[in-house]
Design an enzyme around this catalytic site. Structure first.
Site, PDB file in Angstrom:
ATOM      1  NE  ARG A  88      -4.100   0.325   1.926  1.00 43.17           N
ATOM      2  CZ  ARG A  88      -4.961   0.593   2.589  1.00 43.17           C
ATOM      3  NH1 ARG A  88      -5.117   0.147   4.139  1.00 43.17           N
ATOM      4  NH2 ARG A  88      -5.714   1.817   2.208  1.00 43.17           N
ATOM      5  CG  ASP A 236      -3.414   6.896   6.598  1.00 39.30           C
ATOM      6  OD1 ASP A 236      -4.573   7.310   6.791  1.00 39.30           O
ATOM      7  OD2 ASP A 236      -3.493   5.230   6.636  1.00 39.30           O
TER       8      ASP A 236
END
Ligand code: MRU
Length: 349
Positions: A88, A236
């Site tokens: 990711r 994030d």
């Protein structure tokens, strides 16, 4: 305590976040490629949890390497880390954790350690344990921002499930709750894949923290009605100037919060800050498959063949963020200064 991720008998045990809240089940990964799949398909998700999973995946990979001279072992281990790094793109913690693992290996080689895989397993385990402690510290620093009686809005899941335990944004809420403050949390359901409805609601219910679930498009109306005192979200990746990538929809909340003069806070460990990026414009944003939007829990909810754009994260400019809560203290504006100071080892407020 919720066991999001655990090292057990040389396997990685993950709570299956795709099965929640209908079933609490666990999957066991024996091979690093299984950990990669679990990160990709969101069995494990949330930036710090992805970081811990990546470290443990790398440790699994190391265990499976044959006994080799250190330099060859290192080359093969780096190939495994590079493969995990492809899982990711947005969460900084994934890359941070892999860097920690590579540093650990270099240190072990330099000091002539014989069992390199064992050193890497120990490093992955300590990254996991440290994450829980970091979140507790973060909760301690953030809880004074919460007043008795507050109604707090949160987005996505930044709880125990998104970390090795305790949580970041939910960790702050948890800490304030543990101190006896009376709180109520509004939980954004978090389209398209409902991390708020499925995961945050599940965690808050388990902890007996009062909450109400809303759909994402209700937040502005609630703010207008005076129902929300504060917004707290996780992150994030945070750029050197404080611009913050978090679950898609966070930016809209930040702009709404400013329009209604509501405090908007980000809670994240230092491992989420990427000082190599000057601004949020450089943060890679993951685009996920269209079915997440055209289907609702597997059932088609848009005409077949509908074109979709599905960015999983957005970037909130630093100017909208009232404070960044970290394990070392609370960072205030101007973030390019307070973040740089923090990296030089000076304490923040
Ligand atoms: O796609 P996800 O579920 O991994 O996205 C998670 C988030 O955006 C969280 O808010 C973020 O990782 C912070 S978790 C402590």
């Amino acid at each position: 305590m919720i066991k999001t991720i655990n090292w057990k008998n040389n396997t990685v045990v993950l709570i299956d976040q795709n099965a929640l809240p209908s079933a609490e089940k666990y999957i066991t990964c024996k091979f690093y490629k299984e950990v990669i799949s679990a990160i990709k398909d969101l069995t494990v998700r949330g930036a710090p949890a992805i970081g811990v999973a990546a470290a443990m995946g790398a440790a699994l990979g190391a265990l499976q390497l044959p006994s080799l001279p250190p330099e060859q072992f290192r080359r093969k281990f780096i190939t495994i880390c590079d493969e995990i790094a492809q899982s990711r793109p947005t969460a900084r913690n994934l890359f941070w954790a892999l860097e920690q693992m590579k540093k650990c290996l270099d240190g072990a080689i330099c000091s002539g350690k014989r069992d390199l895989a064992k050193e890497l397993v120990n490093e992955a385990k300590s990254i996991c344990l440290e994450d829980i402690e970091i979140n507790r510290q973060l909760g301690k620093h953030g809880s004074p921002l919460i007043a008795d009686g507050d109604n707090i809005l949160t987005h996505c899941n930044a709880g125990a499930l998104a970390t090795a335990g305790y949580g970041t944004a939910l960790g702050v809420i948890r800490a304030a709750h543990e101190q006896g403050k009376k709180l109520h949390v509004y939980v954004d359901e978090t389209r398209p894949i409902l991390q708020g409805a499925r995961l945050t609601a599940w965690e808050l219910q388990k902890e007996n923290i009062p909450f109400t679930l809303i759909t994402d498009n209700m937040a502005g109306f609630l703010m207008r009605q005076g129902k929300i005192d504060k917004v707290i979200v996780g992150a994030d990746r945070i750029a050197a100037n404080g611009d913050t990538a978090n679950k898609i929809g966070t930016y809209s909340l930040a702009v709404l919060a400013q329009a209604h003069r509501i405090a908007f806070y980000v809670a994240a460990p230092l491992s989420t800050i990427d000082v190599s990026l000057k601004t949020g414009a450089a943060i890679p944003i993951e685009e996920r498959k269209g079915e997440e939007v055209t289907h609702f829990r597997g059932v088609l909810s848009a005409p077949k063949g509908t074109k979709v754009y599905n960015p999983a994260f957005d970037v909130t400019e630093a100017k909208y963020i009232g404070a960044i809560i970290t394990e070392k203290g609370i960072l205030k504006k101007p973030y390019h200064v307070t973040i740089a100071r923090m990296y030089k080892g000076e304490k923040c407020s």
